[in-house]
Write an enzyme that holds these catalytic residues in place. Sequence first.
Site, PDB file in Angstrom:
ATOM      1  N   HIS A   1       0.849  -1.188   0.000  1.00 42.62           N
ATOM      2  CA  HIS A   1       0.000   0.000   0.000  1.00 42.62           C
ATOM      3  C   HIS A   1       0.889   1.244   0.000  1.00 42.62           C
ATOM      4  CE1 HIS A   1      -3.841  -1.995   1.825  1.00 42.62           C
ATOM      5  NE2 HIS A   1      -3.278  -2.755   0.891  1.00 42.62           N
TER       6      HIS A   1
ATOM      7  N   GLU B   1       0.892   3.824   1.851  1.00 42.90           N
ATOM      8  CA  GLU B   1       1.345   4.211   3.191  1.00 42.90           C
ATOM      9  C   GLU B   1       2.538   3.373   3.638  1.00 42.90           C
ATOM     10  OE1 GLU B   1      -3.277   4.368   3.379  1.00 42.90           O
ATOM     11  OE2 GLU B   1      -1.740   3.276   2.269  1.00 42.90           O
TER      12      GLU B   1
ATOM     13  N   CYS C   1      -6.274   1.824   5.883  1.00 43.73           N
ATOM     14  CA  CYS C   1      -6.870   0.584   6.373  1.00 43.73           C
ATOM     15  C   CYS C   1      -6.223   0.208   7.709  1.00 43.73           C
ATOM     16  CB  CYS C   1      -6.681  -0.529   5.343  1.00 43.73           C
ATOM     17  SG  CYS C   1      -4.958  -1.074   5.169  1.00 43.73           S
TER      18      CYS C   1
ATOM     19  N   CYS D   1      -2.358  -0.440   7.509  1.00 45.06           N
ATOM     20  CA  CYS D   1      -1.592   0.799   7.413  1.00 45.06           C
ATOM     21  C   CYS D   1      -1.704   1.615   8.696  1.00 45.06           C
ATOM     22  CB  CYS D   1      -2.057   1.605   6.202  1.00 45.06           C
ATOM     23  SG  CYS D   1      -1.692   0.764   4.640  1.00 45.06           S
TER      24      CYS D   1
END
Length: 158
Positions: free
Chosen positions: A52, A54, A82, A85
């Site tokens: 991701h 992040e 999410c 993260c």
Amino acid sequence: MNDEFFMTEALKEAQRAYEEEEVPVGAVITHGSKIIARAHNQVRRLKDPTAHAEMIAITQAGDYLGYERLNGCRMYVTIEPCIMCAGAIILSRIDSLIYGAADNNLGAFGSALDIRKSFPISLEVKSGVLRQECRDLIQNFFKQKRISITFKPDTYRD
């Protein structure tokens, strides 16, 4: 430079993800007024469910600072992070999280759930920066995906 400036930079990263047919999420991390990390989702490209924006940005920022703690840093991300993260953001000790659009399905900072209620953390969270632009990009991506998916009944046989 202000929150809108840095969110615009995160949106540029999200646009890169869109062009690569990744879910268009972008992130930047600042230290002082300097961008020290920028990333976008690369889950499909890297074949890694943890890739991701992040997570990649946190790794870059740690490399830049030469330390696993990101004290004094702010993260700008186009979509509410999410739970995976969120955990990384908390463990990295980022001071502030600024995100654009909420994620009512998976968002971990107030939408689907609020991780801050479970942990005594001092993370400052601000939402809604360039909300419409962030929301439009991700909604257009999924709308385009739905249009491009075609059902081929001849490809499935009992």
